[in-house]
Design a protein around this motif. Structure first.
Motif, PDB file in Angstrom:
ATOM      1  N   ILE A  16       0.839  -1.206   0.000  1.00  0.00           N
ATOM      2  CA  ILE A  16       0.000   0.000   0.000  1.00  0.00           C
ATOM      3  C   ILE A  16       0.874   1.256   0.000  1.00  0.00           C
ATOM      4  O   ILE A  16       0.648   2.196  -0.767  1.00  0.00           O
ATOM      5  N   THR A  38       2.484   1.721  -3.385  1.00  0.00           N
ATOM      6  CA  THR A  38       1.540   2.229  -4.378  1.00  0.00           C
ATOM      7  C   THR A  38       1.319   3.726  -4.209  1.00  0.00           C
ATOM      8  O   THR A  38       1.252   4.473  -5.192  1.00  0.00           O
ATOM      9  N   LYS A  39       1.214   4.180  -2.957  1.00  0.00           N
ATOM     10  CA  LYS A  39       1.050   5.619  -2.704  1.00  0.00           C
ATOM     11  C   LYS A  39       2.285   6.395  -3.137  1.00  0.00           C
ATOM     12  O   LYS A  39       2.182   7.512  -3.661  1.00  0.00           O
ATOM     13  N   GLU A  78       2.242   6.772  -6.836  1.00  0.00           N
ATOM     14  CA  GLU A  78       1.219   7.726  -7.279  1.00  0.00           C
ATOM     15  C   GLU A  78       1.807   9.130  -7.398  1.00  0.00           C
ATOM     16  O   GLU A  78       1.373   9.917  -8.253  1.00  0.00           O
ATOM     17  N   GLU A  94      -7.416  -2.108  -1.546  1.00  0.00           N
ATOM     18  CA  GLU A  94      -6.966  -0.733  -1.298  1.00  0.00           C
ATOM     19  C   GLU A  94      -5.974  -0.291  -2.367  1.00  0.00           C
ATOM     20  O   GLU A  94      -5.995   0.861  -2.810  1.00  0.00           O
ATOM     21  N   VAL A  95      -5.098  -1.200  -2.794  1.00  0.00           N
ATOM     22  CA  VAL A  95      -4.141  -0.875  -3.840  1.00  0.00           C
ATOM     23  C   VAL A  95      -4.874  -0.488  -5.134  1.00  0.00           C
ATOM     24  O   VAL A  95      -4.518   0.493  -5.806  1.00  0.00           O
ATOM     25  N   ILE A 152      -6.213   2.950  -5.015  1.00  0.00           N
ATOM     26  CA  ILE A 152      -5.194   3.984  -5.182  1.00  0.00           C
ATOM     27  C   ILE A 152      -4.801   4.120  -6.647  1.00  0.00           C
ATOM     28  O   ILE A 152      -4.625   5.227  -7.152  1.00  0.00           O
ATOM     29  N   THR A 153      -4.668   3.012  -7.343  1.00  0.00           N
ATOM     30  CA  THR A 153      -4.219   3.016  -8.731  1.00  0.00           C
ATOM     31  C   THR A 153      -5.229   2.284  -9.608  1.00  0.00           C
ATOM     32  O   THR A 153      -5.031   1.121  -9.952  1.00  0.00           O
TER      33      THR A 153
END
Length: 585
Positions: A76, A79-80, A83, A103-104, A107-108
Motif C-alpha cells: 500500500i 503504491t502511494k 502515485e 486498497e491498492v 489507489i491506482t
C-alpha cells in the motif's frame, strides 16, 4: 494484434516505456517477452524500495507493472509512493485477493490482471492504462487552464467593479457639492429610452405558436441541495404533466442531489418507485457544491431528451405546462424559451408580494424583447433549450454565478434566438426575509456584472445585428445604472418637497431640457403598469402595488454597494443556492 488495439496504442504513444516491479525473475522474463512483442520498450525492473525510486526517477517510464506478491515491501505504501510520480500502474495479482489488494486498486485504478498471465490480456491492459492515464492528464490540464482563465476573469471583475464604484460615487459627490446633477439626466437618457421602448413593445401580442406539433422527448433537470422541504412537491408536480405520446409520459425528470446533508436523498428514494419518469443522480464531496453549471452538465451527459428544461427545487407547474412551453422550442429557428415566473406564496408578506410584481415586470420586459426580435433571456427556473444548442455553445459554465444568463448570451452570440412564453407559468417560492433576499439578489447582480465585464468585448465584436447587440448590452448592464437611476429619483423627490415647502427653492439643479427630465421621471412606470395590468387587478390594488413597488425598488441602492463589495473581495465562484422553506403544498 488487432487493428483496434494498434489504433489504441497509436493514440497513446508509438513505443511506450514499461518498468516492472517484481522480485520474480520468471515473471519478469515473461513480461519482458510480451512487452517487446507488443512493440513496447522494456526498460528495466527492480524490487527494493531504494532501487525502485532511483530507477523510476532516472528512466521516467510511461507505465509500471506491479507484482502484488513482491517480497518484504509494504504494498500500500509503495503504491502511494508511485502515485506521486504520476505514472499509471497495472497490478499483477497472484493468488491473494484481500483487503490490501482492494486498497491498492483504489489507489491506482488503471487496471489489473491475474498472475496466470494471458498475453493478449496483458497487452490490452497496458494500452488501456496508458490511454486512460493520458485522458485523465488531459482533463486535469484542461481543468487547470479553465481555473487559470477564471482567475484572470476574477481580476478583470475586481478591477472593473472598483472602477465602476469609484466612478459612480465620485459623480454623486460631485453633484452634491456642486448642487448640479444635469449630467445625470443625460447619462440616464439611454436606459430611460430603453425602458420606454420595452414598455411600448410589450403592448403588442407576441407571435402565436401552434400546439399541434410532433412532440420531442424532453429531459427535465432539477438541481437539489438540501431541499427536503420542497423536493417531493416539485418532483410530483412535474411528473404529473400530461405531456404524453400514445398515452405514456414522453419526458424524464433527472434530479441531481448535489451533496445534500438533509433528508433530500431519502425523500427522493421514497418516491422513486411511484414515479417511473424519475431518475436520481447523487453528487458527493469533493465533486459536489462547486457550481450549478457543473450540476446541469452532469445531467446533460445522462439525458435522452432533444429539449432540456430546468426547474428549481421549489417549483410547481400546471399539467399542460410542458405542452405549451415546448411548442415554442420545436420551432427550427428558436433555440430556447423562458416561461413566465409567478410566486405561489405572493400574499404572505410585503416582500413576497413585491417579488411577484418584480417577476411580472421581468416577464413584461421579456415579452417586449420577444416582440423586438426574439432576443429574450433565460431566467433559470422554467427555461427550456434545445440540447444541441447547449452543446454548440460549450454547455453551462460551471464557474458562472448565473449560469442561465451566461448560457443565454452565448446562444445569442452564435446567432441563436430565445423566446418568451407568457401563457405558461412556473410557480416558485418567494423569500419572506430580507437577509436571504439580499443574499439572493447579490448573487444575481454579480452574475450580471460577470457577464457584462467578461462578454462585453465579444458582444461588441460579434456579427449579430446592432439592435440585437444593444438589446444584449442593455439587459446585462441593468444593475450598472441602478445606483444612478435611484439617486436621480431621490433628487427629484427632494426637489419636489423643497418646492412644496420653500416655494421655488431647488436643492440640486437638474437643467437638461424639459423633455429629458420628463422622460427620466416617468420611464419607470409604463412597463410596470402594463405588467401589473396583465393580472387584471382592481384599481385600488393596482395603485397600491404600483406605489409599493416603486418604494421596493430603492433596495437597489444598498444592493449596488453590497454587490460591489462582494465582487471586489471574493476569491472564487460557486453555487450560492437559495434556501427554500416549503409549506405550500
Amino acid at each position: 494484434m488487432s487493428p483496434n488495439e494498434k489504433e489504441t496504442v497509436s493514440l497513446a504513444k508509438s513505443h511506450p516505456d514499461i518498468f516492472v516491479i517484481s522480485s520474480d525473475d520468471d515473471l519478469i522474463n515473461q513480461l519482458r517477452e510480451y512487452i517487446e512483442d507488443y512493440d513496447y520498450n522494456f526498460i528495466g525492473s527492480a524490487y527494493t524500495k531504494e532501487r525502485i525510486k532511483s530507477r523510476i526517477v532516472k528512466l521516467s517510464p510511461n507505465l509500471v507493472l506491479l507484482d502484488s506478491e513482491i517480497e518484504d515491501i509494504d504494498l500500500i505504501k509503495l503504491t502511494k509512493d508511485l502515485e506521486r510520480f504520476n505514472i499509471p500502474n497495472v497490478v499483477i495479482v497472484g493468488e491473494r485477493f484481500d483487503e490490501v489488494i482492494d486498497e491498492v486498486l483504489m489507489i491506482t485504478p488503471y487496471g489489473y490482471i491475474f498472475k496466470e498471465i494471458d498475453k493478449d490480456e496483458l497487452q490490452r491492459a497496458m494500452a488501456v492504462a496508458i490511454r486512460k492515464h493520458e485522458i485523465n492528464n488531459a482533463k486535469i490540464a484542461e481543468a487547470k487552464n479553465k481555473i487559470f482563465e477564471k482567475n484572470e476573469e476574477l481580476l478583470i471583475e475586481k478591477s472593473d467593479s472598483s472602477f465602476l464604484l469609484i466612478l459612480c460615487v465620485a459623480l454623486i459627490i460631485m453633484a452634491i457639492l456642486s448642487r448640479n446633477a444635469t449630467w445625470l439626466q443625460w447619462v440616464l437618457l439611454i436606459p430611460t429610452i430603453a425602458m420606454l421602448i420595452n414598455g411600448i413593445a410589450s403592448i403588442k401580442k407576441p407571435e402565436p405558436v401552434s400546439y399541434d406539433y410532433e412532440k420531442p422527448f424532453v429531459s427535465i433537470f432539477i438541481p437539489a441541495h438540501n431541499e427536503e422541504a420542497t423536493i417531493a412537491m416539485t418532483v410530483k408536480s412535474v411528473c404529473e404533466s400530461d405531456y404524453h405520446v400514445d398515452g405514456e409520459p414522453y419526458f424524464e425528470v433527472i434530479v441531481i442531489n448535489d451533496g445534500s446533508t438533509d433528508r433530500t436523498g431519502e425523500i427522493l428514494h421514497d418516491i422513486k418507485d411511484e414515479l417511473p419518469q424519475l431518475k436520481i443522480v447523487t453528487r458527493k464531496p469533493p465533486v459536489s457544491g462547486k457550481g450549478k453549471g457543473f450540476v446541469l452538465n452532469d445531467a446533460l451527459t445522462l439525458s435522452r431528451g432533444e429539449i432540456i428544461g430546468v426547474f428549481d427545487a421549489d417549483t410547481k407547474i400546471c399539467k399542460d405546462y410542458l405542452t405549451k412551453v415546448v411548442a415554442y422550442v420545436v420551432d427550427p429557428e428558436i433555440d430556447g424559451v423562458q416561461s413566465r415566473v409567478k410566486m405561489y406564496n405572493r400574499d404572505e408578506s410585503y416582500l413576497s408580494r413585491m417579488q411577484h410584481v418584480e417577476f411580472a415586470s421581468f416577464g413584461n420586459t421579456l415579452r417586449a424583447k420577444d416582440n423586438l426580435g426574439n432576443t429574450g433571456f433565460l431566467g433559470g427556473n422554467g427555461q427550456f433549450v434545445k440540447k444541441q444548442s447547449i452543446i454548440d455553445c460549450g454547455k453551462w459554465d460551471g464557474f458562472a454565478v448565473t449560469e442561465d444568463l451566461n448560457l443565454a448570451v452565448k446562444i445569442m452570440l452564435l446567432g441563436g434566438k430565445i423566446r418568451y412564453c407568457g401563457e405558461a407559468a412556473v410557480y416558485q417560492e418567494a423569500l419572506n426575509e430580507w437577509k436571504p433576499f439580499f443574499r439572493q439578489r447579490v448573487r444575481w447582480a454579480i452574475g450580471n456584472f460577470e457577464t457584462l465585464f467578461i462578454y462585453l468585448p465579444q458582444i461588441l465584436k460579434s456579427k449579430v445585428s446592432i439592435p440585437k447587440k444593444f438589446g444584449i448590452v442593455e439587459h446585462i448592464s441593468f444593475y450598472s445604472f441602478n445606483l444612478l437611476i435611484f439617486f436621480g429619483f431621490i433628487i427629484t423627490i427632494i426637489n419636489a418637497i423643497s418646492w412644496l415647502l420653500f416655494h421655488n427653492v431647488t436643492i440640486i439643479r437638474m437643467e437638461a431640457p424639459f423633455i429629458v427630465g420628463v422622460l427620466s421621471a416617468i420611464s419607470f412606470f409604463p412597463g410596470i403598469m402594463l405588467a401589473l395590468s396583465r393580472d387584471k387587478p382592481g384599481i385600488v390594488d393596482f395603485i397600491k402595488d404600483l406605489i409599493k413597488y416603486y418604494i421596493y425598488c430603492f433596495h437597489l441602492i444598498p444592493l449596488f454597494f453590497m454587490t460591489m463589495k462582494t465582487m471586489m473581495t471574493r476569491k472564487e465562484r460557486k453555487w450560492a443556492k437559495t434556501e427554500h422553506k416549503g409549506g405550500h403544498e
